[in-house]
Design a protein around this motif. Structure first.
Motif, PDB file in Angstrom:
ATOM      1  N   ALA A 153      37.552  38.766  35.197  1.00 20.07           N
ATOM      2  CA  ALA A 153      37.802  39.933  36.099  1.00 20.07           C
ATOM      3  C   ALA A 153      37.419  39.459  37.355  1.00 20.07           C
ATOM      4  O   ALA A 153      38.418  39.957  38.213  1.00 20.07           O
ATOM      5  CB  ALA A 153      36.504  41.195  35.862  1.00 20.07           C
ATOM      6  N   GLU A 154      36.451  38.725  37.894  1.00 20.78           N
ATOM      7  CA  GLU A 154      36.196  38.233  39.207  1.00 20.78           C
ATOM      8  C   GLU A 154      37.543  37.558  39.626  1.00 20.78           C
ATOM      9  O   GLU A 154      38.121  37.549  40.915  1.00 20.78           O
ATOM     10  CB  GLU A 154      35.096  37.518  39.133  1.00 20.78           C
ATOM     11  N   LYS A 155      37.957  36.761  38.911  1.00 21.01           N
ATOM     12  CA  LYS A 155      39.078  35.606  38.952  1.00 21.01           C
ATOM     13  C   LYS A 155      40.316  36.400  39.460  1.00 21.01           C
ATOM     14  O   LYS A 155      40.999  36.157  40.235  1.00 21.01           O
ATOM     15  CB  LYS A 155      39.268  34.820  37.678  1.00 21.01           C
ATOM     16  N   ILE A 156      40.624  37.662  38.651  1.00 16.87           N
ATOM     17  CA  ILE A 156      41.963  38.351  38.797  1.00 16.87           C
ATOM     18  C   ILE A 156      41.693  39.181  39.945  1.00 16.87           C
ATOM     19  O   ILE A 156      42.614  39.258  40.484  1.00 16.87           O
ATOM     20  CB  ILE A 156      42.203  39.406  37.492  1.00 16.87           C
ATOM     21  N   ASN A 157      40.432  39.890  40.287  1.00 17.86           N
ATOM     22  CA  ASN A 157      40.393  40.525  41.386  1.00 17.86           C
ATOM     23  C   ASN A 157      40.518  39.682  42.653  1.00 17.86           C
ATOM     24  O   ASN A 157      41.216  39.965  43.672  1.00 17.86           O
ATOM     25  CB  ASN A 157      39.063  41.196  41.479  1.00 17.86           C
ATOM     26  N   LYS A 158      40.011  38.395  42.505  1.00 22.32           N
ATOM     27  CA  LYS A 158      39.897  37.506  43.780  1.00 22.32           C
ATOM     28  C   LYS A 158      41.500  37.099  44.023  1.00 22.32           C
ATOM     29  O   LYS A 158      41.994  37.153  45.278  1.00 22.32           O
ATOM     30  CB  LYS A 158      39.365  36.046  43.474  1.00 22.32           C
ATOM     31  N   SER A 159      42.252  36.922  42.983  1.00 21.23           N
ATOM     32  CA  SER A 159      43.521  36.463  43.172  1.00 21.23           C
ATOM     33  C   SER A 159      44.363  37.627  43.696  1.00 21.23           C
ATOM     34  O   SER A 159      45.575  37.206  44.515  1.00 21.23           O
ATOM     35  CB  SER A 159      44.443  36.031  41.613  1.00 21.23           C
ATOM     36  N   ILE A 160      44.441  38.935  43.251  1.00 24.64           N
ATOM     37  CA  ILE A 160      45.200  39.957  43.873  1.00 24.64           C
ATOM     38  C   ILE A 160      44.573  40.264  45.170  1.00 24.64           C
ATOM     39  O   ILE A 160      45.545  40.484  46.104  1.00 24.64           O
ATOM     40  CB  ILE A 160      44.682  41.158  43.027  1.00 24.64           C
ATOM     41  N   SER A 161      43.560  40.013  45.607  1.00 22.30           N
ATOM     42  CA  SER A 161      43.105  40.067  47.122  1.00 22.30           C
ATOM     43  C   SER A 161      43.854  39.049  47.941  1.00 22.30           C
ATOM     44  O   SER A 161      44.229  39.280  48.941  1.00 22.30           O
ATOM     45  CB  SER A 161      41.604  40.043  47.079  1.00 22.30           C
ATOM     46  N   GLU A 205      33.730  30.733  36.237  1.00 25.71           N
ATOM     47  CA  GLU A 205      33.535  30.363  34.859  1.00 25.71           C
ATOM     48  C   GLU A 205      34.560  31.061  33.757  1.00 25.71           C
ATOM     49  O   GLU A 205      35.094  31.998  34.132  1.00 25.71           O
ATOM     50  CB  GLU A 205      32.171  30.747  34.422  1.00 25.71           C
ATOM     51  N   PRO A 206      34.733  30.632  32.764  1.00 24.78           N
ATOM     52  CA  PRO A 206      35.392  31.083  31.679  1.00 24.78           C
ATOM     53  C   PRO A 206      35.409  32.580  31.509  1.00 24.78           C
ATOM     54  O   PRO A 206      36.184  33.353  30.989  1.00 24.78           O
ATOM     55  CB  PRO A 206      35.357  30.529  30.346  1.00 24.78           C
ATOM     56  N   MET A 252      37.775  43.553  46.238  1.00 25.31           N
ATOM     57  CA  MET A 252      38.476  44.592  45.591  1.00 25.31           C
ATOM     58  C   MET A 252      38.076  44.519  44.083  1.00 25.31           C
ATOM     59  O   MET A 252      38.369  43.619  43.369  1.00 25.31           O
ATOM     60  CB  MET A 252      39.991  44.584  45.602  1.00 25.31           C
ATOM     61  N   LYS A 253      37.735  45.564  43.460  1.00 25.85           N
ATOM     62  CA  LYS A 253      37.351  45.848  42.168  1.00 25.85           C
ATOM     63  C   LYS A 253      38.316  46.454  41.409  1.00 25.85           C
ATOM     64  O   LYS A 253      38.379  47.662  40.815  1.00 25.85           O
ATOM     65  CB  LYS A 253      36.030  46.594  41.837  1.00 25.85           C
ATOM     66  N   ILE A 254      39.537  45.870  41.373  1.00 23.14           N
ATOM     67  CA  ILE A 254      40.636  46.568  40.647  1.00 23.14           C
ATOM     68  C   ILE A 254      40.466  46.513  39.181  1.00 23.14           C
ATOM     69  O   ILE A 254      40.739  47.640  38.437  1.00 23.14           O
ATOM     70  CB  ILE A 254      42.020  45.585  41.147  1.00 23.14           C
ATOM     71  N   VAL A 255      40.141  45.458  38.438  1.00 22.06           N
ATOM     72  CA  VAL A 255      39.833  45.476  37.147  1.00 22.06           C
ATOM     73  C   VAL A 255      38.892  46.430  36.581  1.00 22.06           C
ATOM     74  O   VAL A 255      39.255  47.110  35.779  1.00 22.06           O
ATOM     75  CB  VAL A 255      39.505  44.001  36.642  1.00 22.06           C
ATOM     76  N   GLU A 256      37.975  46.469  37.281  1.00 20.54           N
ATOM     77  CA  GLU A 256      36.808  47.497  37.162  1.00 20.54           C
ATOM     78  C   GLU A 256      37.176  48.773  37.098  1.00 20.54           C
ATOM     79  O   GLU A 256      36.541  49.664  36.445  1.00 20.54           O
ATOM     80  CB  GLU A 256      35.441  47.295  37.879  1.00 20.54           C
ATOM     81  N   ASN A 257      38.077  49.245  38.140  1.00 22.88           N
ATOM     82  CA  ASN A 257      38.697  50.367  38.337  1.00 22.88           C
ATOM     83  C   ASN A 257      39.776  51.033  37.580  1.00 22.88           C
ATOM     84  O   ASN A 257      40.628  51.586  37.866  1.00 22.88           O
ATOM     85  CB  ASN A 257      38.746  50.841  39.801  1.00 22.88           C
ATOM     86  N   ARG A 258      40.346  50.019  36.542  1.00 27.76           N
ATOM     87  CA  ARG A 258      41.681  50.293  35.943  1.00 27.76           C
ATOM     88  C   ARG A 258      41.985  51.399  35.365  1.00 27.76           C
ATOM     89  O   ARG A 258      43.120  51.920  35.334  1.00 27.76           O
ATOM     90  CB  ARG A 258      41.837  48.776  34.758  1.00 27.76           C
ATOM     91  N   LYS A 259      40.819  52.183  34.632  1.00 28.71           N
ATOM     92  CA  LYS A 259      40.955  53.316  34.196  1.00 28.71           C
ATOM     93  C   LYS A 259      41.611  54.470  35.106  1.00 28.71           C
ATOM     94  O   LYS A 259      42.673  55.127  34.826  1.00 28.71           O
ATOM     95  CB  LYS A 259      39.718  53.816  33.351  1.00 28.71           C
ATOM     96  N   LYS A 260      41.281  54.342  36.322  1.00 31.05           N
ATOM     97  CA  LYS A 260      41.841  55.183  37.121  1.00 31.05           C
ATOM     98  C   LYS A 260      43.324  54.819  37.696  1.00 31.05           C
ATOM     99  O   LYS A 260      44.169  55.886  37.892  1.00 31.05           O
ATOM    100  CB  LYS A 260      40.978  55.190  38.709  1.00 31.05           C
TER     101      LYS A 260
END
Length: 292
Positions: free
Chosen positions: A220-228, A215-216, A1-9
């Protein structure tokens, strides 16, 4: 899920709902009805119990009260399984009360008026201040707790901003649906704040647990993974709560429905903000070095 990337929507959707709420408030004010439908506990007024002694039609009773008092939105709460109601309205004097009772007994000969209570404007202002104070204290306590728990004030700030979203959505619901603002309003707000922050903390905990797996600069990937990973839990918890509150709304009396409706909207808003907003807000507050 790309939630962070689609945050503007997701941000845009929230802003649209909140904007509609503010427009409705302005419209209500222009129409002379007030931004919200304040109960007498907040504005001051008169409350009395009435036993009609027979079956009755709520709208017919409201029309009688409006015709006599000139008040367009008296609040009538039915007492389930009885012929009794509780009526709340703006303050009326003794002469108006007598005229109102005569009009009611003309339509319902067995009607008996019970206890009459006057709520002063001073008490009402104190209740409004208490509501604001309770919300601010809760928000401040949550900010401190989350900041200390995750050792990051940005986590606490993002959680509080997500909670502000929930409060604004609930306020929009009160304005749009003209839900009476009374003592349950404070309960609804504080309950939603507690419910929403719990779901957000679960996600933030998973973000912390996944820290070593990325990686530090992969925030974005870390947050998306955690939400999923926590999505199923968030959905199941929200649905369970909605089923319970929905049953109260469908089967309950108007007084309970006034509590259940904003609660359902708040639960949905809280789940939405926890999943789609809180992590993205945290991401925005991170330094640029973690966003590469």
């Amino acid at each position: 899920m790309k939630i962070v990337e689609n945050r503007k929507k997701f941000f845009a959707l929230s802003l649209i709902v909140i904007f509609i709420g503010f427009v409705t408030m302005i419209y209500n004010v222009q129409a002379g009805r007030g931004a919200f439908q304040y109960d007498v506990e907040f504005t001051g007024g008169t409350s009395f119990d009435l036993d009609l002694g027979e079956t009755y039609d709520t709208e017919a009773l409201r029309d009688i009260i409006t015709e006599v008092t000139g008040q367009n939105s008296p609040q009538i709460q039915q007492v389930l399984g009885t012929t009794e109601v509780t009526v709340k309205m703006q303050s009326i004097d003794g002469t108006m009360r007598e005229a109102l009772m005569q009009a009611i007994t003309a339509a319902y000969p067995q009607a008996v008026m019970g206890e009459i209570n006057d709520v002063s404007a001073t008490v009402s202002r104190e209740m409004q201040a208490a509501a604001i104070k309770a919300t601010l204290i809760a928000a401040a306590a949550m900010l401190i707790y989350i900041s200390l728990r995750f050792r990051d004030v940005r986590a606490g700030s993002s959680a509080i901003l997500a909670l502000m979203h929930d409060v604004l959505v609930v306020l929009a619901a009160y304005a749009i649906f003209r839900i009476p603002v009374n003592n349950t309003f404070i309960v609804v707000l504080l309950t939603i704040l507690g419910y929403s922050i719990n779901a957000t903390i679960v996600i933030f905990d998973r973000v912390r647990e996944n820290k070593e797996l990325f990686e530090p600069n992969q925030a974005a990937e870390k947050i998306n993974k955690s939400i999923s990973q926590t999505l199923a839990r968030s959905i199941n918890t929200s649905l369970t709560t909605l089923f319970a509150v929905g049953a109260i709304y469908v089967l309950g009396v108007p007084a309970l429905q006034e509590f259940a409706l904003p609660m359902m909207i708040g639960v949905i808003a809280g789940a939405y903000s926890s999943v789609f907003l809180s992590g993205s807000i945290w991401y925005l507050l991170l330094p640029k070095s973690e966003k590469v």
